[in-house]
Design an enzyme around this catalytic site. Structure first.
Site, short mmCIF file in Angstrom:
data_model
loop_
_atom_site.label_atom_id
_atom_site.label_comp_id
_atom_site.label_asym_id
_atom_site.label_seq_id
_atom_site.Cartn_x
_atom_site.Cartn_y
_atom_site.Cartn_z
N HIS A 1 -3.27 7.11 2.83
CA HIS A 1 -3.74 5.80 2.36
C HIS A 1 -5.06 5.47 3.06
O HIS A 1 -5.18 5.56 4.28
CB HIS A 1 -2.69 4.74 2.68
CG HIS A 1 -3.18 3.35 2.45
ND1 HIS A 1 -3.80 2.97 1.27
CD2 HIS A 1 -3.17 2.24 3.24
CE1 HIS A 1 -4.13 1.70 1.35
NE2 HIS A 1 -3.77 1.23 2.54
N ASN B 1 -10.36 0.19 0.11
CA ASN B 1 -8.90 0.26 0.16
C ASN B 1 -8.36 -0.20 -1.19
O ASN B 1 -8.44 -1.38 -1.53
CB ASN B 1 -8.42 -0.64 1.30
CG ASN B 1 -6.91 -0.71 1.42
OD1 ASN B 1 -6.18 -0.34 0.51
ND2 ASN B 1 -6.43 -1.20 2.55
N CYS C 1 0.82 -1.23 0.00
CA CYS C 1 0.00 0.00 0.00
C CYS C 1 0.85 1.27 0.00
O CYS C 1 0.35 2.36 -0.27
CB CYS C 1 -0.94 0.00 1.20
SG CYS C 1 -2.12 -1.35 1.15
O1 UT7 Z 1 -4.00 -1.46 3.55
C1 UT7 Z 1 -3.66 -2.68 4.10
C2 UT7 Z 1 -3.63 -2.56 5.55
N1 UT7 Z 1 -4.74 -3.25 6.14
C3 UT7 Z 1 -5.50 -2.63 7.05
O2 UT7 Z 1 -5.35 -1.49 7.33
C4 UT7 Z 1 -6.52 -3.45 7.77
C5 UT7 Z 1 -6.55 -3.09 9.22
N2 UT7 Z 1 -7.53 -3.91 9.92
C6 UT7 Z 1 -8.86 -3.64 9.85
O3 UT7 Z 1 -9.27 -2.70 9.21
C7 UT7 Z 1 -9.76 -4.51 10.67
O4 UT7 Z 1 -8.99 -5.45 11.36
C8 UT7 Z 1 -10.84 -5.27 9.83
C9 UT7 Z 1 -11.87 -4.29 9.31
C10 UT7 Z 1 -10.21 -6.00 8.66
C11 UT7 Z 1 -11.55 -6.29 10.69
O5 UT7 Z 1 -12.11 -5.64 11.81
P1 UT7 Z 1 -11.87 -6.21 13.28
O6 UT7 Z 1 -12.63 -5.36 14.19
O7 UT7 Z 1 -10.39 -6.28 13.50
O8 UT7 Z 1 -12.52 -7.63 13.21
P2 UT7 Z 1 -11.87 -9.05 13.54
O9 UT7 Z 1 -11.07 -9.52 12.37
O10 UT7 Z 1 -11.20 -9.00 14.88
O11 UT7 Z 1 -13.14 -9.93 13.68
C12 UT7 Z 1 -14.13 -9.70 14.70
C13 UT7 Z 1 -15.30 -10.61 14.42
C14 UT7 Z 1 -14.90 -12.06 14.18
O12 UT7 Z 1 -15.92 -12.88 14.71
P3 UT7 Z 1 -15.69 -13.63 16.13
O13 UT7 Z 1 -14.48 -14.47 15.94
O14 UT7 Z 1 -15.50 -12.50 17.12
O15 UT7 Z 1 -16.97 -14.37 16.31
C15 UT7 Z 1 -14.94 -12.16 12.68
O16 UT7 Z 1 -15.20 -13.49 12.23
O17 UT7 Z 1 -15.98 -10.17 13.24
C16 UT7 Z 1 -16.08 -11.26 12.33
N3 UT7 Z 1 -16.02 -10.75 10.98
C17 UT7 Z 1 -17.08 -10.32 10.31
N4 UT7 Z 1 -18.40 -10.26 10.64
C18 UT7 Z 1 -19.23 -9.75 9.73
C19 UT7 Z 1 -14.92 -10.60 10.20
N5 UT7 Z 1 -15.28 -10.07 9.02
C20 UT7 Z 1 -16.62 -9.90 9.06
C21 UT7 Z 1 -17.56 -9.40 8.14
N6 UT7 Z 1 -18.86 -9.35 8.52
N7 UT7 Z 1 -17.22 -8.99 6.92
#
Ligand code: UT7
Length: 339
Positions: free
Chosen positions: A266, A296, A123
């Site tokens: 970004h 993104n 990125c």
């Molecule tokens: O440019 C590249 C750099 N990348 C980034 O900047 C990404 C940075 N990270 C993020 O933006 C966030 O981590 C995400 C948006 C990708 C994810 O958000 P999060 O709050 O970190 O969620 P998580 O991965 O910790 O997941 C929390 C819960 C999980 O369920 P359980 O295990 O708590 O039951 C996931 O399975 O949310 C669930 N989950 C979803 N639920 C509904 C993950 N993706 C989804 C989804 N819809 N799309």
């Protein structure tokens, strides 16, 4: 523009910009028909409502998008492709490992025999490429460089519940800018930085085969060739690194945060951008956000914002603008300009 002689210091101008977004939009409500997710979850966690997804069979390959963006940037600069000395393409999703996407863009534009190469820092690629291009112009090695940022992450994402944590995040697109030498030495980069932490490469990567995957990570075969991301770890890294990077760049330049007219960052997650804005007490209109509409877009993210701001008249000559990015690698980098 003559080559600099002894004692002659040249400047660098950021001329025209361009962009190209694929025709197809994928809204959160469309994703809800493909995977177990909700519009509310995506908007709350990321700030994204819709993104564009490319169709390579309909003239939307990586080099198609990049060529369109650079063509627009050249038109806006009142230059022709033959005026380019070098095309630098920031990307990690070219159709082939070889040749460079930049060469295919050059062929599309009929840019003659100018130099053409790709630069990959995930990125951060476009910010790294801009710093590299500006240094080459500043020294007098080149006069006019097209700096393209293009990525199509959609080909490395699973549009199913299994891939939902990345499918919601990424969109495709391209942005470009043309930079050119000027006799005015006050114009160009005031301060910049490029950093990495290779110890954390497994936080975001795209494995091509099983042996690319460290044994401690459990990744099913269905996710080989797809982006693997430790979202929570990257989020934590970004929330602290983004503001630190801005502070480091300001310190190098000897400027206060309010002395920069616009922060072009970004678009990784609206919450990360909001945290950076709040740390410096910046008004909303100084840190641009378009992630709600495009997601993104990796290397295209910063130049797409630049193009939107430039065409809206919100970035003008005479202003100070800071470009900031972070991403896989891990990498992070900035470029502070006097336009
Ligand atoms: O440019 C590249 C750099 N990348 C980034 O900047 C990404 C940075 N990270 C993020 O933006 C966030 O981590 C995400 C948006 C990708 C994810 O958000 P999060 O709050 O970190 O969620 P998580 O991965 O910790 O997941 C929390 C819960 C999980 O369920 P359980 O295990 O708590 O039951 C996931 O399975 O949310 C669930 N989950 C979803 N639920 C509904 C993950 N993706 C989804 C989804 N819809 N799309």
């Amino acid at each position: 523009m003559s080559r600099p002689g002894p004692g002659h210091v040249r400047g660098v101008r950021l001329l025209g910009t361009g962009a190209c977004l694929p025709r197809r939009r994928l809204a959160n409500t469309d994703l809800m028909t493909m995977m177990d997710t909700t519009d509310e979850w995506i908007v709350q966690r990321t700030g994204i409502s819709t993104r564009h997804i490319s169709d390579p069979d309909a003239g939307e390959t990586t080099h198609d998008l990049g060529a369109n963006a650079l063509r627009d940037a050249l038109v806006a600069s009142h230059l022709s492709p033959n005026d380019l000395d070098l095309i630098l393409c920031a990307t990690m999703t070219g159709e082939n490992n070889c040749p460079p996407v930049a060469c295919m863009i050059s062929q599309r534009l009929n840019a003659g025999r100018c130099g053409a190469m790709d630069l990959s820092a995930a990125c951060c690629s476009w910010v790294y490429a801009l710093n590299t291009a500006a240094a080459l112009v500043k020294t007098g090695a080149y006069n006019t460089v097209g700096v393209v940022g293009v990525d199509r992450l959609s080909k490395h994402v699973l549009y199913s519940t299994e891939g939902r944590s990345t499918a919601i995040l990424f969109g495709d697109g391209a942005g470009a800018a043309v930079i050119k030498a000027t006799d005015d030495p006050s114009k160009g980069i005031i301060a910049q930085s490029m950093h990495s932490n290779g110890e954390r490469w497994t936080d975001i990567f795209i494995p091509w085969q099983r042996r690319d995957i460290p044994s401690e990570l459990e990744i099913p075969d269905s996710q080989i060739g797809k982006v693997h991301m430790n979202g929570a770890a990257v989020f934590k890294f970004a929330v602290s690194t983004f503001p630190d990077l801005i502070a480091e760049t300001l310190e190098k330049a000897g400027l206060r945060a309010d002395e920069v007219d616009m922060y072009v960052c970004h678009q990784s997650n609206a919450r990360i951008l909001k945290a950076a804005r709040e740390r410096f007490g910046l008004p909303e209109d100084k840190l641009y956000i378009n992630i709600d509409r495009v997601g993104n877009t990796v290397s295209a993210s910063v130049p797409l914002c630049l193009h939107e701001l430039r065409t809206a008249g919100k970035i003008k000559d005479g202003q100070r603008v800071m470009f900031v990015a972070f991403g896989a690698g891990l990498t992070w980098g900035s470029s502070l300009w006097q336009l």
